[in-house]
Design a protein around this motif. Structure first.
Motif, short mmCIF file in Angstrom:
data_model
loop_
_atom_site.label_atom_id
_atom_site.label_comp_id
_atom_site.label_asym_id
_atom_site.label_seq_id
_atom_site.Cartn_x
_atom_site.Cartn_y
_atom_site.Cartn_z
N ALA A 731 0.83 -1.21 0.00
CA ALA A 731 0.00 0.00 0.00
C ALA A 731 0.86 1.26 0.00
CB ALA A 731 -0.92 -0.02 1.21
N ILE A 732 1.93 1.25 0.79
CA ILE A 732 2.83 2.42 0.82
C ILE A 732 3.53 2.58 -0.53
CG2 ILE A 732 4.93 3.33 1.90
CD1 ILE A 732 4.00 1.89 4.49
N LEU A 733 3.93 1.45 -1.12
CA LEU A 733 4.51 1.51 -2.47
C LEU A 733 3.49 2.07 -3.46
CD1 LEU A 733 6.44 -1.88 -2.71
CD2 LEU A 733 7.41 0.40 -2.50
N SER A 771 1.02 13.29 -0.29
CA SER A 771 1.20 11.91 0.15
C SER A 771 0.66 11.69 1.55
CB SER A 771 2.69 11.55 0.09
OG SER A 771 2.92 10.26 0.58
N MET A 772 0.96 12.62 2.46
CA MET A 772 0.51 12.47 3.85
C MET A 772 -1.00 12.52 3.95
SD MET A 772 3.25 14.63 6.14
CE MET A 772 2.25 14.32 7.60
N VAL A 773 -1.63 13.40 3.19
CA VAL A 773 -3.09 13.51 3.25
C VAL A 773 -3.73 12.20 2.79
CG1 VAL A 773 -5.10 14.64 2.22
CG2 VAL A 773 -3.17 16.01 3.01
N MET A 774 -3.25 11.65 1.68
CA MET A 774 -3.81 10.38 1.20
C MET A 774 -3.56 9.25 2.19
SD MET A 774 -3.29 10.27 -2.95
CE MET A 774 -1.52 10.51 -2.92
N ALA A 775 -2.36 9.23 2.78
CA ALA A 775 -2.03 8.16 3.73
C ALA A 775 -2.88 8.25 4.99
CB ALA A 775 -0.54 8.22 4.08
N ILE A 776 -3.01 9.45 5.53
CA ILE A 776 -3.81 9.62 6.76
C ILE A 776 -5.28 9.38 6.48
CG2 ILE A 776 -4.52 11.29 8.52
CD1 ILE A 776 -1.73 12.49 8.35
N VAL A 824 5.30 10.39 4.46
CA VAL A 824 6.54 11.13 4.21
C VAL A 824 7.54 10.25 3.46
CG1 VAL A 824 8.52 12.22 5.31
CG2 VAL A 824 6.23 12.60 6.23
N ILE A 825 7.64 8.98 3.91
CA ILE A 825 8.58 8.06 3.26
C ILE A 825 8.20 7.81 1.81
CG2 ILE A 825 9.47 5.70 3.28
CD1 ILE A 825 9.19 5.76 6.33
N ALA A 826 6.89 7.59 1.57
CA ALA A 826 6.42 7.29 0.21
C ALA A 826 6.67 8.47 -0.74
CB ALA A 826 4.94 6.95 0.24
#
Length: 847
Positions: A731-733, A771-776, A824-826
Motif C-alpha cells: 500500500a505504501i509503495l 502523500s501524507m493527506v492520502m495516507a492519513i 513522508v517516506i512514500a
C-alpha cells in the motif's frame, strides 16, 4: 501486438517498477509458505520412512478416526493393546521371521541440572521425548549404537547423539526422566543414531530395557508389534494373515503403507497452513491490484496521443486492448519470477532460523512445482484483472479525440461509481445488521459477508468523500503550509479516483490490522473476565499432560491448603459419536470456580449435566442419555445444564467417571487456600515441595494464567500483523507509485511552477503533503472500518463466549502516527524527482 507490448515495457521500465514490486511481494509470501510446508513435509516423510522402512509389518491399534489423522505413530504413546500370547501367536504365522513387542514410555528427559521455574513457558529443553524399549534388533529399534553400550540393566539408558549434548549429558552421567507418577534416574551408557542422519525433527530419543519399560508403563503388554518377514515372503499376505488372529480394534499394516498413511495425515494438516498463508498472500495481491489499476490508468492517460496515432494508422480497439493486456502479462511474468526467487530465499532464511533455535525440523528446502504454478497463476490473474478496465477504456477512445488529448485523463463524473458503491455498501450494512440483530443461525457468516461488501462499497465511495475533504482541507493546508498546501489539496481534488484508489489500498491494510487488533483485544478481555470467575488460588497443571495423584496428595497435605478439586477430560461415545466428557468432584467444583451451570454441580445426584451442543439436539433435563467409555457403559439421567459454549459436552461426577473410564487422571487441579494464607509464599512453598518428585507440575495463580493466555494472544496478533505487513508495504509503495506517475503526468505543470519562482523545497513539500493527506485519509477510514467490523464480529460470536468489545486505542494511535510517517517516506522519491526537473525541458514537454 506482443512485440509492441514487450517494447513498451522494455523502453519504459521505471513507470512499472513499483507495480512489479507490489505483485512480487504478494507472490513471495505464497511461494515462501508453499516452499516451507513442502520442506516440512519432506522432512517428516523422511522421518516416517526411516521409522517404518525396516519394519515389514506393523501391528497396532486401529486409529479411532483415521480420516481425521488420529492414529498411532512414533509420536503417540497409547495403552497396551497386545499380550505376550498375542506376540507368540503372531510369531507362529507363516512368513513371519521374527516379531518384537514395542513399548513407548510416557516420560520426559530433563536437561542436566534442570530446576523447575514454575513457568509453563519455560519448557524442558527442546522437543518431546520418545522413549522405547531396546530390542537389540536395528530393524526394529531404527537406531544404531555409535558410542558406548546398549542398556542391559534396568538402571541404564541410551540417548540419541544430538539430544545428549543438547541436554548436557555425557556417557556415565545420571539422566533424570520425569514420569507422570514421579521421577526416575538412569545411568547414560550409550549414544545411538536414528536412521542414517538422526533426523528427529527436534525430538529426544531414549531407550531402556524391556523389563524397565514394562515397569514404567505399569503392565506387561505391548502397544505395538514390529514384524520382520521371512525372505521372499509377501508382506501384504503376511499382514492379511496376522489380521485374522488379532483382537478386535487392532490391525496389521505393512511398513510402507504405514509410512504413507502418516505422511498423508501430516499433509492434511499442512494444507491448512498453506491455505492460511495463501489467504494473506491474496490479501497482499488484492491491495496490489489497486496499484496496478492506478498504474495502467495513468499510463493509458499518458499515452493517449500514442494510442490515437496507432488508431489512425489502422490499429483496432481490440488490438489496442490486447496490447495493454499483453503488457500486463509481461509485468506479471517478471514480477512473479522475482516473487518466486524472493519467496525461496525467504524460506531458506526462515528454515535456517528455525533450525538454529528448534533443531532440524525441515527436510531439504527445494522449490516445489505447486509453488511455481500458484505464483505465476496468482500474479497473472491479479495483474490481468486489474489492467482490464484501463485496457477497455483505452480501446474505446476515438482516434480524433485521442489526437486532441494532452495526456490528461477524461474527467468522467462520479455518479455511476457513487451509485454502485452506495448500493454495495448498503447491502453490506443490511447483511451485518441481519447477522447482529435478527437472531439468525451462524450470524458471523452474515457479518463476514456484509463486511466484504461494505469494504468494496466504501472503496468506491471514497472518491466522493475525497472531493469535499480536499475542499475542506484546502483552507487548513493553506494556512499551515501556504501555497504548497493549497496546491496539494487541489491535486487530490483534481483526480479523486486516483487519489481514492491510492488511499483505499492503505485503507484495506489498516482496516485488517485494526480488525485483528480489535478482535484480539476483545479476546483478551474475555479471557481476563473468565479468569476472574476463578475462586481458587491456584491452578495445578502439568507440562507432561495429566496431574498425577501423588502431586495432588502433596498439595492437599500441605498446611494452609483448604482443599483441592480436580477436573479430568475424557471422551465417550454418545449416539455413535465421540463426545467430550468432563469428570469433576461435584461437591467442591462450584467452590473453586464460578461455572455457568443450572443448578450447581452438587445437585448432580449421580446424573449428568449437558452442554449447549447436546441441548441443541433437543435433550432436556429429565431425559436419559447413554454414554460408552473405555471401561463401561452408563445410562444417566440429565439433572442439569452447563451453559458455556465450547467446553465439554457432558459433565459427570467422579463415581460416574470411574464407571465409564476406570480411574481417571486429572487434567488440572484447582487449589483453595485457608483464609489469610499468603498466596505468593504458598506458591513458593508448594513449588519447592513438588520439584523433587513432580518437576513437571506447575502452580499458577489465576492472574498468571491470564497473563500467559494474553501473551499467546499477543503472539498471534504479532504473527498476523507480520503477515499483513506485506499488504501495508504494498500500500505504501502504491502511494509512492501513484505520486511518481502523477509527477510524470504533471511535468509541464511543475515546470511552469518552477518558472514562476516556486523553489525546489516547495515542490518537495507539495508532493509530501499530498502523500501524507492520502495516507492519513486511508488510515483513518481503515481504522473506522476495522474497529467497526471487528466489534461486529465480536458481537456475532457471542455464543462462543465473546461478551466484551475492547477498542485497541494504543494500536490506533500507533497506526495514525505510522500513516503520517509512511506518507513522508512514500513521497521521498517522487518529491526528489519533481524537485530535480530541468525547468526548460519540463515546459517543453507535450505532457
Amino acid at each position: 501486438m506482443f512485440r509492441l507490448a514487450y517494447k513498451s515495457v522494455k523502453h519504459n521500465p521505471k513507470r512499472l517498477v513499483l507495480t512489479a514490486v507490489a505483485v512480487a511481494l504478494g507472490v513471495a509470501l505464497v511461494a515462501a509458505t508453499l516452499t516451507l510446508t513442502n520442506a516440512l513435509s519432506s522432512g517428516f516423510d523422511k522421518l516416517f520412512g526411516e521409522i517404518y522402512a525396516t519394519t515389514d509389518v506393523v501391528v497396532e491399534q486401529v486409529p479411532t478416526d483415521q480420516a481425521a489423522g488420529t492414529g498411532n505413530s512414533m509420536f503417540d504413546a497409547s495403552t497396551s493393546n497386545f499380550t505376550q500370547q498375542d506376540l507368540a501367536a503372531i510369531e507362529a504365522v507363516d512368513g513371519v521371521a521374527a516379531a518384537y513387542g514395542g513399548i513407548q514410555v510416557d516420560g520426559t528427559v530433563l536437561p542436566n541440572g534442570y530446576e523447575p521455574s514454575g513457568d509453563l513457558m519455560s519448557g524442558t529443553g527442546g522437543g518431546p521425548t520418545q522413549m522405547f524399549n531396546w530390542t537389540g534388533e536395528p530393524k526394529v529399534d531404527k537406531a544404531t549404537l555409535v558410542e558406548g553400550a546398549a542398556p542391559t540393566s534396568d538402571d541404564q539408558i541410551v540417548l540419541d547423539v544430538d539430544s545428549a549434548p543438547r541436554l548436557g549429558y555425557a556417557i556415565g552421567d545420571t539422566v533424570t526422566v520425569a514420569m507422570n507418577d514421579g521421577v526416575s534416574e538412569f545411568t547414560l551408557v550409550g549414544l545411538v543414531r536414528f536412521g542414517e542422519s538422526n533426523s528427529l525433527q527436534g525430538a529426544t530419543l531414549a531407550y531402556v530395557t524391556e523389563a524397565e519399560a514394562h515397569a514404567l508403563v505399569g503392565d506387561d503388554g505391548f502397544q505395538q508389534i514390529a514384524v520382520v518377514t521371512a525372505d521372499g515372503a509377501d508382506k501384504d499376505a503376511v499382514a492379511a494373515a496376522i489380521n485374522e488372529i488379532l483382537p478386535d480394534g487392532t490391525r496389521a499394516i505393512t511398513g510402507e503403507k504405514k509410512a504413507a498413511e502418516q505422511a498423508s495425515q501430516l499433509d492434511d494438516i499442512l494444507q491448512y497452513i498453506d491455505i492460511f498463508a495463501i489467504a494473506f498472500g491474496l490479501i497482499a495481491l488484492f491491495v496490489g491490484s489497486y496499484i496496478i489499476v492506478n498504474t495502467f490508468r495513468i499510463i493509458v492517460t499518458q499515452r493517449t496521443r500514442e494510442f490515437g496515432l496507432m488508431r489512425a494508422i489502422g490499429v483496432t480497439g481490440r488490438q489496442l486492448r490486447t496490447m495493454i493486456l499483453l503488457e500486463a502479462v509481461v509485468i506479471a511474468v517478471v514480477s512473479a519470477t522475482i516473487g518466486i526467487i524472493l519467496g525461496y530465499l525467504g524460506a531458506l532464511g526462515m528454515s535456517a532460523l528455525v533450525e538454529a533455535f528448534s533443531g532440524d525440523l525441515f527436510g531439504t528446502v527445494t522449490l516445489p512445482i505447486d509453488a511455481v504454478l500458484y505464483s505465476y497463476a496468482l500474479g497473472a490473474l491479479v495483474t490481468l484483472v486489474s489492467a482490464l478496465l484501463p485496457a477497455i477504456h483505452a480501446s474505446t477512445i476515438s482516434p480524433m479525440e485521442a489526437l486532441r488529448e494532452a495526456a490528461t485523463e477524461s474527467k468522467k463524473p462520479l455518479k455511476v461509481r457513487n451509485i454502485v458503491g452506495g448500493a454495495i455498501a448498503a447491502l453490506g450494512l443490511v447483511a451485518v445488521a441481519v447477522g447482529l440483530y435478527t437472531g439468525i443461525e451462524n450470524p458471523y457468516i452474515y457479518v463476514g459477508a456484509g463486511a466484504m461488501a461494505l469494504v468494496i462499497g466504501v472503496t468506491l465511495l471514497a472518491a466522493q468523500v475525497l472531493v469535499p475533504l480536499a475542499f475542506g482541507l484546502r483552507d487548513v493546508l493553506t494556512r499551515v503550509f501556504k501555497i504548497d498546501g493549497k496546491l496539494a489539496a487541489n491535486n487530490i481534488r483534481r483526480e479523486p479516483r486516483r487519489s481514492a484508489n491510492t488511499a483505499a489500498a492503505l485503507m484495506i491494510g489498516v482496516m485488517l490490522l485494526a480488525l485483528v487488533a480489535t478482535f484480539t483485544e476483545s479476546l483478551k478481555a474475555v479471557v481476563t473476565s473468565q479468569f476472574s470467575q476463578i475462586e481458587a488460588d491456584f491452578f495445578a497443571l502439568s507440562t507432561g499432560g495429566t496431574v498425577p495423584q501423588g502431586a495432588i496428595d502433596i498439595i492437599s497435605g500441605t498446611d494452609g491448603v483448604d482443599f483441592v478439586t480436580t477436573i479430568a477430560l475424557e471422551s465417550a461415545q454418545y449416539d455413535g459419536t465421540p463426545e467430550s466428557v468432563a469428570v469433576i468432584e461435584a461437591d467442591k467444583a462450584d467452590l473453586a470456580y464460578d461455572y455457568d451451570n443450572t443448578p450447581n454441580f452438587d445437585q448432580i445426584d449421580g446424573g449428568v449435566f449437558i452442554g449447549p451442543d447436546i441441548q441443541a439436539l433437543g435433550v432436556q433435563v429429565g431425559d436419559e442419555v447413554t454414554l460408552t467409555g473405555t471401561d463401561g457403559t452408563a445410562t444417566l439421567q440429565v439433572t442439569g445444564l452447563y451453559n458455556t459454549e465450547g467446553d465439554a459436552s457432558f459433565w459427570v461426577d467422579t463415581a460416574q467417571g470411574d464407571a465409564l473410564f476406570g480411574t481417571v487422571e486429572a487434567s488440572q487441579a484447582l487449589v483453595v487456600l485457608d483464609d489469610g494464607v499468603d498466596v505468593d509464599a504458598m506458591q513458593t512453598t508448594l513449588s519447592a515441595e513438588l520439584a523433587q518428585d513432580y518437576p513437571l507440575v506447575v502452580l499458577q495463580q489465576p492472574g498468571q494464567l491470564a497473563q500467559l493466555a494474553n501473551t499467546f494472544i499477543d503472539l498471534l496478533l504479532g504473527v498476523i500483523s507480520a503477515l499483513l505487513g506485506a499488504a501495508l508495504i504494498i500500500a505504501i509503495l502504491g502511494v509512492a507509485n501513484t505520486l511518481l506517475l502523477s509527477v510524470t503526468e504533471r511535468t509541464r505543470e511543475i515546470g511552469l511552477l518552477r518558472a514562476v519562482g516556486v523553489r525546489k523545497s516547495s515542490i518537495w513539500r507539495m508532493i509530501t503533503i499530498e502523500s501524507m493527506v492520502m495516507a492519513i485519509f486511508g488510515t483513518i477510514l481503515g481504522m473506522i472500518l476495522g474497529v467497526g467490523l471487528g466489534a461486529a464480529l465480536v458481537k456475532a460470536l457471542a455464543e462462543f463466549g465473546f461478551t466484551t468489545v475492547a477498542i485497541p486505542w494504543v494500536w490506533l494511535i500507533v497506526y495514525t502516527v505510522g500513516a503520517a510517517i509512511s506518507g513522508v517516506i512514500a513521497a521521498i522519491w517522487p518529491a526528489w524527482r519533481a524537485s530535480r526537473m530541468d525547468i526548460l525541458k519540463a515546459i517543453a514537454t507535450d505532457g
